[in-house]
Design an enzyme around this catalytic site. Structure first.
Site, PDB file in Angstrom:
ATOM      1  N   ASP A  83       4.941  26.727  45.148  1.00 53.36           N
ATOM      2  CA  ASP A  83       6.387  26.759  45.416  1.00 53.36           C
ATOM      3  C   ASP A  83       7.046  27.929  44.691  1.00 53.36           C
ATOM      4  O   ASP A  83       7.858  27.736  43.784  1.00 53.36           O
ATOM      5  CB  ASP A  83       7.027  25.430  44.975  1.00 53.36           C
ATOM      6  CG  ASP A  83       6.592  24.284  45.866  1.00 53.36           C
ATOM      7  OD1 ASP A  83       6.280  24.518  47.053  1.00 53.36           O
ATOM      8  OD2 ASP A  83       6.559  23.138  45.383  1.00 53.36           O
ATOM      9  N   LYS A 134       7.813  19.463  56.469  1.00 56.41           N
ATOM     10  CA  LYS A 134       8.457  18.153  56.664  1.00 56.41           C
ATOM     11  C   LYS A 134       9.273  18.124  57.954  1.00 56.41           C
ATOM     12  O   LYS A 134      10.493  17.912  57.943  1.00 56.41           O
ATOM     13  CB  LYS A 134       9.319  17.770  55.458  1.00 56.41           C
ATOM     14  CG  LYS A 134       8.499  17.559  54.195  1.00 56.41           C
ATOM     15  CD  LYS A 134       9.257  16.816  53.117  1.00 56.41           C
ATOM     16  CE  LYS A 134       8.435  16.666  51.874  1.00 56.41           C
ATOM     17  NZ  LYS A 134       8.129  17.952  51.194  1.00 56.41           N
ATOM     18  N   VAL A 142      13.499  16.333  67.062  1.00 43.60           N
ATOM     19  CA  VAL A 142      13.089  15.748  68.348  1.00 43.60           C
ATOM     20  C   VAL A 142      11.751  16.363  68.756  1.00 43.60           C
ATOM     21  O   VAL A 142      11.349  17.412  68.229  1.00 43.60           O
ATOM     22  CB  VAL A 142      14.144  16.001  69.452  1.00 43.60           C
ATOM     23  CG1 VAL A 142      15.416  15.246  69.143  1.00 43.60           C
ATOM     24  CG2 VAL A 142      14.406  17.499  69.619  1.00 43.60           C
ATOM     25  N   THR A 188      11.418  20.289  69.570  1.00 41.17           N
ATOM     26  CA  THR A 188      11.589  21.212  68.440  1.00 41.17           C
ATOM     27  C   THR A 188      10.383  21.128  67.505  1.00 41.17           C
ATOM     28  O   THR A 188       9.860  22.158  67.054  1.00 41.17           O
ATOM     29  CB  THR A 188      12.896  20.878  67.683  1.00 41.17           C
ATOM     30  OG1 THR A 188      13.939  20.782  68.639  1.00 41.17           O
ATOM     31  CG2 THR A 188      13.235  21.931  66.661  1.00 41.17           C
ATOM     32  N   PRO A 225       1.779  13.789  46.022  1.00 37.87           N
ATOM     33  CA  PRO A 225       2.510  14.613  45.053  1.00 37.87           C
ATOM     34  C   PRO A 225       3.150  13.752  43.969  1.00 37.87           C
ATOM     35  O   PRO A 225       3.287  12.529  44.125  1.00 37.87           O
ATOM     36  CB  PRO A 225       3.602  15.262  45.915  1.00 37.87           C
ATOM     37  CG  PRO A 225       3.876  14.255  46.983  1.00 37.87           C
ATOM     38  CD  PRO A 225       2.623  13.451  47.188  1.00 37.87           C
ATOM     39  N   VAL A 259       2.476  14.385  40.367  1.00 36.59           N
ATOM     40  CA  VAL A 259       1.786  14.417  39.067  1.00 36.59           C
ATOM     41  C   VAL A 259       2.359  15.555  38.227  1.00 36.59           C
ATOM     42  O   VAL A 259       2.694  16.617  38.740  1.00 36.59           O
ATOM     43  CB  VAL A 259       0.263  14.613  39.271  1.00 36.59           C
ATOM     44  CG1 VAL A 259      -0.425  15.101  38.003  1.00 36.59           C
ATOM     45  CG2 VAL A 259      -0.363  13.299  39.740  1.00 36.59           C
ATOM     46  N   GLY A 297       6.228  13.220  36.629  1.00 35.98           N
ATOM     47  CA  GLY A 297       5.913  12.078  35.767  1.00 35.98           C
ATOM     48  C   GLY A 297       4.630  11.317  36.063  1.00 35.98           C
ATOM     49  O   GLY A 297       4.207  10.491  35.263  1.00 35.98           O
TER      50      GLY A 297
HETATM   51  O1  C5P Z   1       6.159  20.844  41.183  1.00 33.95           O
HETATM   52  P1  C5P Z   1       5.650  19.514  41.672  1.00 33.95           P
HETATM   53  O2  C5P Z   1       4.287  19.182  41.145  1.00 33.95           O
HETATM   54  O3  C5P Z   1       6.641  18.412  41.503  1.00 33.95           O
HETATM   55  O4  C5P Z   1       5.472  19.762  43.271  1.00 33.95           O
HETATM   56  C1  C5P Z   1       5.326  18.715  44.190  1.00 33.95           C
HETATM   57  C2  C5P Z   1       5.252  19.277  45.587  1.00 33.95           C
HETATM   58  O5  C5P Z   1       5.076  18.217  46.506  1.00 33.95           O
HETATM   59  C3  C5P Z   1       6.502  20.023  46.045  1.00 33.95           C
HETATM   60  O6  C5P Z   1       6.090  21.064  46.923  1.00 33.95           O
HETATM   61  C4  C5P Z   1       7.282  18.973  46.808  1.00 33.95           C
HETATM   62  O7  C5P Z   1       8.088  19.544  47.810  1.00 33.95           O
HETATM   63  C5  C5P Z   1       6.154  18.164  47.428  1.00 33.95           C
HETATM   64  N1  C5P Z   1       6.466  16.779  47.786  1.00 33.95           N
HETATM   65  C6  C5P Z   1       6.960  15.859  46.874  1.00 33.95           C
HETATM   66  N2  C5P Z   1       7.243  14.575  47.276  1.00 33.95           N
HETATM   67  C7  C5P Z   1       7.040  14.190  48.547  1.00 33.95           C
HETATM   68  C8  C5P Z   1       6.515  15.095  49.462  1.00 33.95           C
HETATM   69  C9  C5P Z   1       6.236  16.389  49.041  1.00 33.95           C
HETATM   70  O8  C5P Z   1       7.133  16.178  45.692  1.00 33.95           O
HETATM   71  N3  C5P Z   1       7.261  12.960  48.913  1.00 33.95           N
END
Ligand code: C5P
Length: 214
Positions: free
Chosen positions: A16, A66, A70, A73, A168, A170, A174
């Site tokens: 990111d 994400k 519709v 698109t 995601p 970790v 937290g």
């Molecule tokens: O920096 P961090 O470890 O929090 O990054 C988490 C990544 O996972 C980011 O790219 C965030 O957009 C993505 N993500 C998330 N929660 C979700 C789906 C995707 O944190 N439910």
């Protein structure tokens, strides 16, 4: 194409960042330590969609766009992302099974992952079971569920069979790897704890060691 990606790593690196050179440098240096690299809007908005092809030289690229629109698109976006060589794409599931099916159909070789729960509380919390159900019916390759909410993750695993779950949350959000894997995650998505670290390679190695202890 032979990529240096480590097939037995459980880490998906969330790249990111905005800057192209920083992104390419991180991808080059970390590719052989991760299962895949996930990009989100920041690097695309700054550099354009061609950055997907550039990054794909180093690792499997999952586009975390994400999708939430519709059918037509979502289809148009998915086809465009596939043209640039992405390995996977992430769609929301809350827009319903028609949109999900359109994404799966237009993805071609790309793997489709659908978000069934966020890593922070959100309105889709109340319907995660329906989102899992629709995702399975639509034939997605995998689900996105929160590593930092292991109870929720476990509930999702319990109703999803053996479909792949990428999780995601970790580090910066937290969560920890061990509880996420024990709750049913196949791959852990980590961003800030790696790219903000003074030693990103060392940080990934630590996460890989932790994940393979189990
Ligand atoms: O920096 P961090 O470890 O929090 O990054 C988490 C990544 O996972 C980011 O790219 C965030 O957009 C993505 N993500 C998330 N929660 C979700 C789906 C995707 O944190 N439910």
């Amino acid at each position: 194409m032979d990529l240096p990606t480590m097939e037995d790593s459980k880490i998906i690196f969330a790249l990111d960042v905005y800057d192209r050179d920083t992104g390419i440098e991180l991808a080059k240096n970390l590719a052989d330590q991760v299962f895949a690299i996930k990009v989100n809007w920041p690097i695309i908005l700054e550099n354009g969609i061609k950055i997907i092809s550039e990054l794909s030289k180093y690792s499997k690229i999952i586009c975390d766009f994400k999708l939430a629109d519709v059918e037509n698109t979502d289809k148009l976006i998915t086809e465009k992302v596939a043209q640039y060589g992405a390995w996977g794409i992430i769609s929301h599931a809350f827009t319903g099974i028609k949109s999900l099916r359109a994404v799966v159909k237009s993805a071609g070789q790309m793997k489709v992952f659908s978000v069934v729960s966020m890593s922070q509380e959100s309105y889709i919390d109340n319907v995660y079971d329906k989102l899992v159900d629709d995702s399975l019916k639509a034939g997605v390759f995998g689900l996105v569920a929160p590593a930092n909410r292991p109870d929720r993750l476990k509930k999702i695993r319990d109703i999803s069979g053996d479909i792949k779950i990428i999780a995601p949350g970790v580090g910066a959000q937290g969560g920890n790897i061990i509880s996420a894997i024990m709750a049913g995650a196949d791959y852990i998505i980590i961003g800030r704890s790696i790219y903000d670290s003074p030693d990103p390679i060392g940080a990934i190695k630590k996460f890989n060691d932790e994940a393979t202890k189990l």
